[in-house]
Scaffold this motif. Structure first.
Motif, PDB file in Angstrom:
ATOM      1  N   GLY A  12       0.801  -1.214   0.000  1.00 29.75           N
ATOM      2  CA  GLY A  12       0.000   0.000   0.000  1.00 29.75           C
ATOM      3  C   GLY A  12       0.831   1.260   0.000  1.00 29.75           C
ATOM      4  N   THR A  13       2.160   1.108  -0.131  1.00 28.68           N
ATOM      5  CA  THR A  13       3.025   2.277  -0.184  1.00 28.68           C
ATOM      6  C   THR A  13       2.600   3.181  -1.333  1.00 28.68           C
ATOM      7  OG1 THR A  13       4.893   1.073   0.731  1.00 28.68           O
ATOM      8  CG2 THR A  13       5.391   3.066  -0.508  1.00 28.68           C
ATOM      9  N   THR A  14       2.457   4.455  -1.037  1.00 33.58           N
ATOM     10  CA  THR A  14       2.085   5.422  -2.067  1.00 33.58           C
ATOM     11  C   THR A  14       3.222   6.361  -2.429  1.00 33.58           C
ATOM     12  OG1 THR A  14       1.228   6.895  -0.343  1.00 33.58           O
ATOM     13  CG2 THR A  14      -0.339   5.376  -1.372  1.00 33.58           C
ATOM     14  N   ARG A  15       4.285   6.345  -1.624  1.00 37.70           N
ATOM     15  CA  ARG A  15       5.378   7.277  -1.886  1.00 37.70           C
ATOM     16  C   ARG A  15       6.646   6.720  -1.257  1.00 37.70           C
ATOM     17  NH1 ARG A  15       3.040  12.585  -0.827  1.00 37.70           N
ATOM     18  NH2 ARG A  15       2.369  12.335  -2.977  1.00 37.70           N
ATOM     19  N   ALA A  16       7.755   6.866  -1.939  1.00 37.63           N
ATOM     20  CA  ALA A  16       9.069   6.486  -1.412  1.00 37.63           C
ATOM     21  C   ALA A  16       9.963   7.716  -1.476  1.00 37.63           C
ATOM     22  CB  ALA A  16       9.663   5.342  -2.224  1.00 37.63           C
ATOM     23  N   ILE A  17      10.579   8.059  -0.345  1.00 39.28           N
ATOM     24  CA  ILE A  17      11.430   9.248  -0.273  1.00 39.28           C
ATOM     25  C   ILE A  17      12.847   8.785   0.019  1.00 39.28           C
ATOM     26  CG2 ILE A  17      11.871  11.417   0.930  1.00 39.28           C
ATOM     27  CD1 ILE A  17       8.415   9.912   1.029  1.00 39.28           C
ATOM     28  N   ARG A  18      13.737   9.036  -0.924  1.00 36.28           N
ATOM     29  CA  ARG A  18      15.101   8.532  -0.840  1.00 36.28           C
ATOM     30  C   ARG A  18      16.076   9.638  -0.460  1.00 36.28           C
ATOM     31  NH1 ARG A  18      18.193   5.356  -5.834  1.00 36.28           N
ATOM     32  NH2 ARG A  18      20.069   4.706  -4.638  1.00 36.28           N
ATOM     33  N   GLY A  19      17.020   9.314   0.408  1.00 37.49           N
ATOM     34  CA  GLY A  19      18.039  10.273   0.827  1.00 37.49           C
ATOM     35  C   GLY A  19      18.827   9.722   1.993  1.00 37.49           C
ATOM     36  N   ARG A  20      19.560  10.559   2.654  1.00 32.14           N
ATOM     37  CA  ARG A  20      20.254  10.186   3.883  1.00 32.14           C
ATOM     38  C   ARG A  20      19.231  10.266   5.009  1.00 32.14           C
ATOM     39  NH1 ARG A  20      24.980  14.534   3.733  1.00 32.14           N
ATOM     40  NH2 ARG A  20      25.831  13.349   5.506  1.00 32.14           N
ATOM     41  N   GLY A  41      19.296   5.893   2.230  1.00 32.08           N
ATOM     42  CA  GLY A  41      18.124   5.310   2.853  1.00 32.08           C
ATOM     43  C   GLY A  41      16.850   5.678   2.118  1.00 32.08           C
ATOM     44  N   VAL A  42      15.748   5.133   2.626  1.00 30.79           N
ATOM     45  CA  VAL A  42      14.460   5.432   2.011  1.00 30.79           C
ATOM     46  C   VAL A  42      13.366   5.333   3.078  1.00 30.79           C
ATOM     47  CG1 VAL A  42      13.982   3.036   1.303  1.00 30.79           C
ATOM     48  CG2 VAL A  42      12.948   4.945   0.035  1.00 30.79           C
ATOM     49  N   LEU A  43      12.410   6.235   2.968  1.00 27.41           N
ATOM     50  CA  LEU A  43      11.180   6.148   3.743  1.00 27.41           C
ATOM     51  C   LEU A  43      10.078   5.680   2.815  1.00 27.41           C
ATOM     52  CD1 LEU A  43      11.070   9.524   5.745  1.00 27.41           C
ATOM     53  CD2 LEU A  43      11.978   7.320   6.505  1.00 27.41           C
ATOM     54  N   LEU A  44       9.344   4.657   3.230  1.00 28.90           N
ATOM     55  CA  LEU A  44       8.170   4.228   2.495  1.00 28.90           C
ATOM     56  C   LEU A  44       6.950   4.720   3.259  1.00 28.90           C
ATOM     57  CD1 LEU A  44       9.182   0.575   1.540  1.00 28.90           C
ATOM     58  CD2 LEU A  44       9.715   2.734   0.384  1.00 28.90           C
ATOM     59  N   VAL A  45       6.120   5.470   2.577  1.00 27.08           N
ATOM     60  CA  VAL A  45       4.972   6.131   3.199  1.00 27.08           C
ATOM     61  C   VAL A  45       3.692   5.606   2.585  1.00 27.08           C
ATOM     62  CG1 VAL A  45       3.830   8.347   3.589  1.00 27.08           C
ATOM     63  CG2 VAL A  45       6.337   8.206   3.660  1.00 27.08           C
ATOM     64  N   ALA A  46       2.755   5.207   3.429  1.00 24.26           N
ATOM     65  CA  ALA A  46       1.451   4.736   2.969  1.00 24.26           C
ATOM     66  C   ALA A  46       0.364   5.419   3.781  1.00 24.26           C
ATOM     67  CB  ALA A  46       1.343   3.220   3.122  1.00 24.26           C
ATOM     68  N   ASP A  47      -0.553   6.038   3.084  1.00 30.53           N
ATOM     69  CA  ASP A  47      -1.690   6.699   3.747  1.00 30.53           C
ATOM     70  C   ASP A  47      -1.237   7.670   4.830  1.00 30.53           C
ATOM     71  OD1 ASP A  47      -3.504   5.199   2.174  1.00 30.53           O
ATOM     72  OD2 ASP A  47      -3.312   3.505   3.559  1.00 30.53           O
ATOM     73  N   GLY A  48      -0.160   8.401   4.544  1.00 28.22           N
ATOM     74  CA  GLY A  48       0.307   9.427   5.457  1.00 28.22           C
ATOM     75  C   GLY A  48       1.117   8.924   6.630  1.00 28.22           C
ATOM     76  N   ARG A  49       1.434   7.633   6.650  1.00 24.57           N
ATOM     77  CA  ARG A  49       2.189   7.058   7.761  1.00 24.57           C
ATOM     78  C   ARG A  49       3.426   6.324   7.265  1.00 24.57           C
ATOM     79  NH1 ARG A  49      -0.614   7.174  12.542  1.00 24.57           N
ATOM     80  NH2 ARG A  49      -2.781   7.885  12.345  1.00 24.57           N
ATOM     81  N   TYR A 432       7.401  17.813   4.976  1.00 18.79           N
ATOM     82  CA  TYR A 432       6.298  16.884   4.692  1.00 18.79           C
ATOM     83  C   TYR A 432       5.432  16.729   5.939  1.00 18.79           C
ATOM     84  CZ  TYR A 432       8.840  15.444   0.463  1.00 18.79           C
ATOM     85  OH  TYR A 432       9.474  15.422  -0.758  1.00 18.79           O
ATOM     86  N   VAL A 433       4.142  16.866   5.763  1.00 13.26           N
ATOM     87  CA  VAL A 433       3.169  16.686   6.841  1.00 13.26           C
ATOM     88  C   VAL A 433       2.238  15.558   6.443  1.00 13.26           C
ATOM     89  CG1 VAL A 433       1.275  17.742   8.114  1.00 13.26           C
ATOM     90  CG2 VAL A 433       3.309  19.099   7.569  1.00 13.26           C
ATOM     91  N   MET A 434       2.220  14.511   7.246  1.00  9.55           N
ATOM     92  CA  MET A 434       1.441  13.310   6.941  1.00  9.55           C
ATOM     93  C   MET A 434       1.738  12.812   5.519  1.00  9.55           C
ATOM     94  SD  MET A 434      -0.314  12.266   9.588  1.00  9.55           S
ATOM     95  CE  MET A 434      -1.644  11.230   8.984  1.00  9.55           C
ATOM     96  N   GLY A 435       3.022  12.854   5.172  1.00  8.90           N
ATOM     97  CA  GLY A 435       3.480  12.331   3.887  1.00  8.90           C
ATOM     98  C   GLY A 435       3.289  13.247   2.713  1.00  8.90           C
ATOM     99  N   GLU A 436       2.650  14.401   2.920  1.00 13.03           N
ATOM    100  CA  GLU A 436       2.397  15.324   1.826  1.00 13.03           C
ATOM    101  C   GLU A 436       3.318  16.539   1.965  1.00 13.03           C
ATOM    102  OE1 GLU A 436       0.399  14.783  -0.715  1.00 13.03           O
ATOM    103  OE2 GLU A 436      -0.301  12.874   0.111  1.00 13.03           O
ATOM    104  N   ARG A 437       3.864  16.970   0.856  1.00 13.59           N
ATOM    105  CA  ARG A 437       4.767  18.119   0.902  1.00 13.59           C
ATOM    106  C   ARG A 437       3.985  19.385   1.218  1.00 13.59           C
ATOM    107  NH1 ARG A 437       9.853  18.811  -3.179  1.00 13.59           N
ATOM    108  NH2 ARG A 437      10.770  20.669  -2.235  1.00 13.59           N
TER     109      ARG A 437
END
Length: 440
Positions: A12-20, A41-49, A432-437
């Motif tokens: 259900g991941t909707t966004r992946a944010i890659r960086g340090r 690294g990467v953050l996988l974000v689904a439904d704002g979490r 980013y707030v709840m996964g949204e820029r």
């Protein structure tokens, strides 16, 4: 320090944010395994979490086709900053000259706070204040309003509109203040309870019971605060304590039966987890033990303490008693909304006391420490699975000087220290707030 933090499945991941990627699990002053850091690294974000956080190479295979991948490589991704003591009504009187705290309150603070009786004025400042928080990478805060219920309503409404995790409360003052800012023990408690019923737990909002400081509340009002605290055990509490010596002396005269300034609050049941005490400079060991035993927290406000000449926070004694320590801007006594500039001042205050405050710990004190102290550790402050995806992206090349120093940084500590010593709002590349820029 480099294990993957992940849920059972990032489906259900909707966004992946890659960086340090960096976040904290505990205090680096006392633990070797305090943080996790992934250079790529990467953050996988689904439904704002947060669904998962870890090395990109390890998590990349689990990123579903079609997932939006946002590339921040070379930049540092950390949880959004959390400010635990900031006065939104003092936004427009920041940097007002004064010889000391009490003069500053009478000359600038109280006249400005009078204007927040007008809903339109309060709403306009609340909007600018929220912009300024986000522009500086602060995604959550424990905020002061004024004695007017309209001021709290305005900030709650603005924060709810932006979906921010934020707490505030109407200020309680029934003596030693101008008539135009004075409530009563009864009216203050009634209005606080009404605001609590409307806003506490709505969206990402929380209520904070807010006596300004002991000198401006009668014993009847402090007793009413204690009753509110008992009636609403999950509400936060915020006030000031032991900010400067004249104030401490005044409290001793007003409350001769109390052992100390802090003891005034303790007598009314206002020390507990989720209670925040701004400044806490002029304490003794009994006070510190009591803070530690009750789980109450200190909001350290270094730029304000320096600006008003209040004193230097004792990090050695704070550590010795394992106080719940957090960083705060204290605008408008504080001179910047930037938590990076606040770190800068905190480091120098610590050095004046012969204490070395590391950059790792400064970032901890601005992220995970306040989240835990607020009771929000399972919601914000780290990249634990299920937490709300509030995070910021820091640019090591934000200014020419920072870029040159960052290029020479050989360790994470050096890079973080450069951010803290040389950084300001320009370092905040994205929020980013709840996964949204957030557009700031």
């Amino acid at each position: 320090m480099n294990q993957t933090t992940s849920s059972s499945s990032p489906t259900g991941t909707t966004r992946a944010i890659r960086g340090r990627v960096l976040h904290f699990q505990r205090d680096p002053q006392f633990h070797d395994d305090a943080y996790q850091y992934w250079e790529d690294g990467v953050l996988l974000v689904a439904d704002g979490r947060i669904a998962a956080a870890g090395p990109y190479a390890e998590l990349a295979p689990s990123i579903a086709p079609g997932t939006e991948v946002i590339d921040h490589r070379g930049k540092l991704i950390v949880p959004g900053f959390i400010d635990t003591h900031v006065h939104y009504p003092q936004t427009d009187m920041i940097a007002s000259p004064s010889p000391g705290l009490l003069h500053w309150l009478d000359t600038y603070t109280f006249p400005e706070e009078r204007r927040f009786a007008e809903p339109e004025y309060a709403a306009a400042v609340a909007s600018f204040f929220a912009d300024e928080l986000l522009r500086n990478g602060t995604t959550s805060a424990l905020v002061w309003s004024t004695v007017h219920a309209t001021s709290a309503d305005a900030l709650f409404a603005e924060s709810h509109r932006r979906n921010l995790r934020l707490a505030t409360g109407k200020v309680l003052m029934d003596r030693h203040c101008p008539d135009f800012l004075r409530d009563t023990a009864e009216s203050g408690a009634r209005e606080s309870a009404d605001l609590l019923s409307r806003w506490h737990g709505k969206g990402r909002l929380s209520y904070a019971i807010t006596p300004r400081f002991a000198p401006t509340s009668t014993e009847a009002q402090l007793a009413a605060c204690g009753e509110l605290a008992r009636a609403y055990p999950d509400a936060l509490i915020q006030t000031h304590v032991a900010e400067n010596r004249d104030e401490v002396k005044w409290v001793a005269e007003l409350f001769p039966q109390a052992r100390s300034y802090l003891d005034v609050y303790d007598r009314y049941g206002l020390l507990r987890p989720g209670a925040f005490y701004g400044h806490a400079i002029h304490l003794d060991d009994d006070d510190r033990r009591r803070l530690a035993d009750t789980g109450a927290a200190v909001a350290h406000c270094p730029t304000s303490n320096l600006f008003l000449g209040s004193g230097l926070y004792d990090f050695h004694q704070s550590d010795a008693h394992r106080l719940n320590l957090t960083l705060a801007t204290d605008v408008g006594g504080g001179t910047s909304f930037s938590m990076l500039r606040t770190m800068n001042a905190a480091h120098k205050v610590a050095r004046m006391g012969g204490y070395h405050l590391t950059a790792l710990r400064m970032f901890y004190l601005a992220t995970r420490a306040p989240a835990d102290a607020l009771g929000w550790g399972d919601r914000v402050g780290s990249f634990a699975p299920g937490n709300e995806a509030d995070f910021i992206v820091l640019d090591p090349d934000a200014t020419p000087l920072l870029g040159r120093r960052s290029a020479r940084s050989e360790t994470l500590e050096e890079q973080l220290f450069a951010f803290a010593m040389l950084g300001d709002d320009r370092v905040i590349d994205s929020v980013y707030v709840m996964g949204e820029r957030a557009g700031v």
